[in-house]
Write a protein that holds these residues in place. Structure first.
Motif, PDB file in Angstrom:
ATOM      1  N   ARG A 209      15.488  11.171 -10.645  1.00 11.86           N
ATOM      2  CA  ARG A 209      15.759  12.249  -9.683  1.00 11.86           C
ATOM      3  C   ARG A 209      16.535  11.736  -8.458  1.00 11.86           C
ATOM      4  N   PHE A 210      16.823  10.449  -8.424  1.00  9.19           N
ATOM      5  CA  PHE A 210      17.601   9.890  -7.325  1.00  9.19           C
ATOM      6  C   PHE A 210      19.050  10.383  -7.411  1.00  9.19           C
ATOM      7  N   VAL A 211      19.600  10.801  -6.264  1.00 11.02           N
ATOM      8  CA  VAL A 211      20.989  11.256  -6.216  1.00 11.02           C
ATOM      9  C   VAL A 211      21.686  10.670  -4.996  1.00 11.02           C
ATOM     10  N   ASN A 212      22.987  10.649  -5.060  1.00 14.08           N
ATOM     11  CA  ASN A 212      23.826  10.210  -3.944  1.00 14.08           C
ATOM     12  C   ASN A 212      24.508  11.436  -3.360  1.00 14.08           C
ATOM     13  N   GLU A 213      24.186  11.780  -2.115  1.00 13.24           N
ATOM     14  CA  GLU A 213      24.798  12.920  -1.413  1.00 13.24           C
ATOM     15  C   GLU A 213      25.328  12.423  -0.067  1.00 13.24           C
ATOM     16  N   PRO A 214      26.504  11.791  -0.048  1.00 11.54           N
ATOM     17  CA  PRO A 214      26.963  11.136   1.181  1.00 11.54           C
ATOM     18  C   PRO A 214      27.131  12.054   2.384  1.00 11.54           C
ATOM     19  N   MET A 215      27.475  13.323   2.171  1.00 14.52           N
ATOM     20  CA  MET A 215      27.695  14.207   3.311  1.00 14.52           C
ATOM     21  C   MET A 215      26.405  14.533   4.052  1.00 14.52           C
TER      22      MET A 215
ATOM     23  N   ALA B  32      26.177   6.415   4.380  1.00 15.75           N
ATOM     24  CA  ALA B  32      25.421   6.896   3.223  1.00 15.75           C
ATOM     25  C   ALA B  32      25.219   5.779   2.198  1.00 15.75           C
ATOM     26  N   GLY B  33      25.446   4.528   2.606  1.00 14.78           N
ATOM     27  CA  GLY B  33      25.319   3.410   1.679  1.00 14.78           C
ATOM     28  C   GLY B  33      24.482   2.275   2.224  1.00 14.78           C
ATOM     29  N   GLY B  34      23.483   2.600   3.061  1.00 14.00           N
ATOM     30  CA  GLY B  34      22.730   1.556   3.747  1.00 14.00           C
ATOM     31  C   GLY B  34      21.515   1.022   3.015  1.00 14.00           C
ATOM     32  N   LEU B  35      21.236   1.507   1.803  1.00 10.91           N
ATOM     33  CA  LEU B  35      20.077   1.010   1.058  1.00 10.91           C
ATOM     34  C   LEU B  35      20.394  -0.366   0.483  1.00 10.91           C
ATOM     35  N   HIS B  36      19.617  -1.379   0.880  1.00 12.43           N
ATOM     36  CA  HIS B  36      19.851  -2.730   0.400  1.00 12.43           C
ATOM     37  C   HIS B  36      19.451  -2.843  -1.068  1.00 12.43           C
ATOM     38  N   VAL B  37      20.129  -3.742  -1.789  1.00 15.44           N
ATOM     39  CA  VAL B  37      19.924  -3.846  -3.228  1.00 15.44           C
ATOM     40  C   VAL B  37      18.482  -4.209  -3.566  1.00 15.44           C
ATOM     41  N   GLY B  38      17.838  -5.025  -2.728  1.00 16.10           N
ATOM     42  CA  GLY B  38      16.439  -5.387  -2.977  1.00 16.10           C
ATOM     43  C   GLY B  38      15.507  -4.197  -2.851  1.00 16.10           C
ATOM     44  N   GLU B  39      15.817  -3.302  -1.895  1.00 14.94           N
ATOM     45  CA  GLU B  39      14.993  -2.107  -1.723  1.00 14.94           C
ATOM     46  C   GLU B  39      15.174  -1.144  -2.891  1.00 14.94           C
ATOM     47  N   LEU B  40      16.389  -1.049  -3.401  1.00 15.71           N
ATOM     48  CA  LEU B  40      16.619  -0.214  -4.580  1.00 15.71           C
ATOM     49  C   LEU B  40      15.839  -0.743  -5.778  1.00 15.71           C
TER      50      LEU B  40
ATOM     51  N   ARG C 148      11.230  -0.109  -9.536  1.00  9.10           N
ATOM     52  CA  ARG C 148      10.067  -0.691 -10.197  1.00  9.10           C
ATOM     53  C   ARG C 148       8.784   0.063  -9.860  1.00  9.10           C
ATOM     54  N   GLU C 149       8.599   0.397  -8.572  1.00  8.89           N
ATOM     55  CA  GLU C 149       7.339   0.999  -8.133  1.00  8.89           C
ATOM     56  C   GLU C 149       7.246   2.495  -8.433  1.00  8.89           C
ATOM     57  N   LEU C 150       8.370   3.197  -8.447  1.00  5.79           N
ATOM     58  CA  LEU C 150       8.325   4.639  -8.681  1.00  5.79           C
ATOM     59  C   LEU C 150       8.543   5.003 -10.147  1.00  5.79           C
ATOM     60  N   GLY C 151       9.162   4.118 -10.898  1.00  5.14           N
ATOM     61  CA  GLY C 151       9.311   4.366 -12.323  1.00  5.14           C
ATOM     62  C   GLY C 151      10.443   5.336 -12.654  1.00  5.14           C
TER      63      GLY C 151
ATOM     64  N   GLN D 187       0.805  -1.216   0.000  1.00  2.00           N
ATOM     65  CA  GLN D 187       0.000   0.000   0.000  1.00  2.00           C
ATOM     66  C   GLN D 187       0.839   1.269   0.000  1.00  2.00           C
ATOM     67  N   VAL D 188       2.100   1.162   0.434  1.00  2.00           N
ATOM     68  CA  VAL D 188       2.960   2.336   0.516  1.00  2.00           C
ATOM     69  C   VAL D 188       3.206   2.971  -0.851  1.00  2.00           C
ATOM     70  N   TRP D 189       3.253   2.156  -1.912  1.00  2.00           N
ATOM     71  CA  TRP D 189       3.731   2.685  -3.190  1.00  2.00           C
ATOM     72  C   TRP D 189       2.784   3.690  -3.838  1.00  2.00           C
ATOM     73  N   PRO D 190       1.478   3.436  -3.949  1.00  2.00           N
ATOM     74  CA  PRO D 190       0.615   4.488  -4.508  1.00  2.00           C
ATOM     75  C   PRO D 190       0.587   5.743  -3.650  1.00  2.00           C
ATOM     76  N   GLU D 191       0.671   5.568  -2.318  1.00  2.00           N
ATOM     77  CA  GLU D 191       0.683   6.738  -1.437  1.00  2.00           C
ATOM     78  C   GLU D 191       1.970   7.535  -1.623  1.00  2.00           C
ATOM     79  N   LEU D 192       3.097   6.839  -1.748  1.00  2.00           N
ATOM     80  CA  LEU D 192       4.366   7.533  -1.945  1.00  2.00           C
ATOM     81  C   LEU D 192       4.379   8.254  -3.292  1.00  2.00           C
ATOM     82  N   ARG D 193       3.854   7.591  -4.326  1.00  2.00           N
ATOM     83  CA  ARG D 193       3.798   8.254  -5.635  1.00  2.00           C
ATOM     84  C   ARG D 193       2.925   9.499  -5.582  1.00  2.00           C
ATOM     85  N   ARG D 194       1.811   9.433  -4.853  1.00  2.00           N
ATOM     86  CA  ARG D 194       0.931  10.596  -4.723  1.00  2.00           C
ATOM     87  C   ARG D 194       1.642  11.746  -4.016  1.00  2.00           C
ATOM     88  N   VAL D 195       2.326  11.441  -2.897  1.00  2.00           N
ATOM     89  CA  VAL D 195       3.033  12.482  -2.150  1.00  2.00           C
ATOM     90  C   VAL D 195       4.113  13.123  -3.011  1.00  2.00           C
TER      91      VAL D 195
END
Length: 449
Positions: A167-173, A145-153, A158-161, A117-125
């Motif tokens: 618009r995804f960026v890496n800003e480690p600081m 700054a590297g804790g996102l697991h590969v499955g979550e990425l 897939r869900e956000l398209g 259910q999170v995905w349509p709500e996140l897309r709406r927000v």
């Protein structure tokens, strides 16, 4: 050049300030667990409130953290409730800048979901908020700054398209600054933790616990573990007690020696409480008391070795300025160390939420002159550091060159605009005097099963 040499000699001749506490450390209880949790949660709320400003500083509109139970993002441990043990189901967090359509919404927005259910709500927000740059924790080099697991990425893509993925960026600081920055109100409790560490060291490295010729370094390590349990704290850095000899080198293990008269002892350990961690290394000496001329103090040659290590601490702290990279501080400190005729190694690190915390490192044991990536980060103010190092010193009585290994925690002071010891630094050896033990003390305080 002559002026430079003169200044160097002048600095080296200055009598160093005395930072060894004048009175023995006292065990000071931390608040009860319920009160600790309340204090921690206030800290977390205050720290999270600074994220919108951090996002703007790094030119980002949102920070998206997606994680599952038992596969948490590294950042989770700095933002969670004090009584949470892990994330529930899939936990998705969206930090934002408090602007436009999200101005009056919680920050972060949080979803706990295991049915999608999170995905349509996140897309709406996202569609209403329209952040141009969305930070994901995907850095290849910096753990915070590297804790996102590969499955979550994969599921985010897939869900956000592609529209949002682009618009995804890496800003480690962003993550580094959030984790590293401490609050003024945390220092009071951190200082209590440090005094408790010193109290343990003063008791453990004494005739109250050690019987020369009987107690082993492993016995002493377990004494420290038991003492931590009594103080209602845990550890991230298990106590490692060693007998220092010429070939001894900092490592991940202690030794398994029977402690004898004339031994130089060393410990490396840290405690954990209230979401904070310490890291300390001290040295002790076991007096020779059974010979014709019993000792009453540490030999002068050992005092000189400790003094060298203290001087190296001063050099590092004198070069540490916010904004400089860890590698710059390391280089300047090594040059000054050599100029003053000393040999040693520096491997200092941030400390706080983690034992090895977010921020710039100043040397590694295996990278003594330059540390890629982590050493190039800037030194940040409003944080804590472990000043960890050793100085070589030749001990004539032993015909050995010993590494005098020390570590103390410091905090940045906005008032003095310099680093200050949280509790103190070791300038005097802990002394073990076997003459002070009685047979009754031995029975009551033995640490072995």
């Amino acid at each position: 050049m002559k002026a430079l040499i003169f200044v160097s000699l002048l600095v080296s001749c200055v009598v160093p300030a005395q930072f060894h506490p004048r009175q023995p450390a006292q065990y000071r209880p931390l608040p009860p667990l319920r009160m600790r949790a309340s204090i921690q949660n206030k800290w977390t709320t205050e720290r999270i409130a600074k994220i919108p400003k951090l996002l703007k500083k790094h030119g980002a509109g949102a920070w998206l953290i997606c994680q599952r139970e038992h596969a948490e993002d590294t950042i989770w441990w700095s933002i969670k409730n004090a009584t949470d043990f892990d994330a529930h189901r899939r936990t998705v967090l969206l930090f934002h800048t408090n602007d436009s359509s999200l101005a009056n919404t919680p920050n972060p927005l949080k979803w706990v979901d295991n049915i999608g259910q999170v995905w349509p709500e996140l897309r709406r927000v996202l569609g209403e908020y329209r952040p141009f740059r969305i930070v994901l924790n995907t850095d290849e080099d910096i753990a915070f700054a590297g804790g996102l697991h590969v499955g979550e990425l994969a599921i985010l893509q897939r869900e956000l398209g592609k529209y949002w993925t682009n618009r995804f960026v890496n800003e480690p600081m962003l993550a580094v600054e959030f984790v590293a920055t401490k609050l003024p109100s945390q220092l009071e409790y951190y200082r209590i933790m440090q005094e408790n560490v010193w109290a343990m060291l003063e008791e453990g490295f004494s005739d109250k616990v050690i019987e020369p010729g009987v107690t082993t370094t492993e016995d002493l390590s377990w004494w420290f573990r038991e003492k931590m349990q009594l103080l209602n704290v845990s550890t991230w850095n298990q106590p490692r007690v060693s007998v220092l000899v010429e070939d001894s080198y900092p490592g991940w293990e202690g030794t398994e020696d029977v402690i004898k008269e004339g031994d130089i002892l060393h410990i490396d350990f840290g405690i954990t409480a209230m979401g904070l961690n310490t890291d300390t290394q001290h040295m002790a000496y076991v007096l020779r008391t059974s010979g014709a001329e019993p000792e009453t103090d540490v030999p002068d040659s050992l005092k000189e070795g400790l003094r060298k290590a203290n001087r190296l601490q001063e050099i590092v702290l004198g070069n540490m300025r916010p904004g400089l990279s860890g590698n710059t501080v390391l280089h300047q400190s090594l040059v000054q160390m050599i100029r003053e005729g000393m040999k040693g190694q520096i491997y200092s690190h941030p400390i706080g939420d983690w034992g090895h915390d977010a921020g710039s490192v100043i040397g590694f044991l295996n990278l003594p002159a330059y540390v890629p990536v982590l050493g190039e980060l800037p030194i940040l103010p409003n944080t804590y550091y472990s000043i960890e190092l050793y100085a070589y010193h030749f001990v004539p009585e032993r015909n050995e060159t010993i590494r005098f290994r020390l570590e103390e925690n410091v905090a940045w002071s906005e008032l003095s605009q310099k680093w200050e010891y949280v509790y103190g630094r070791q300038e005097i050896f802990h002394l073990v005097d076997g003459r002070k033990r009685s047979s009754l003390e031995l029975i009551e305080q033995t640490t072995r099963p």
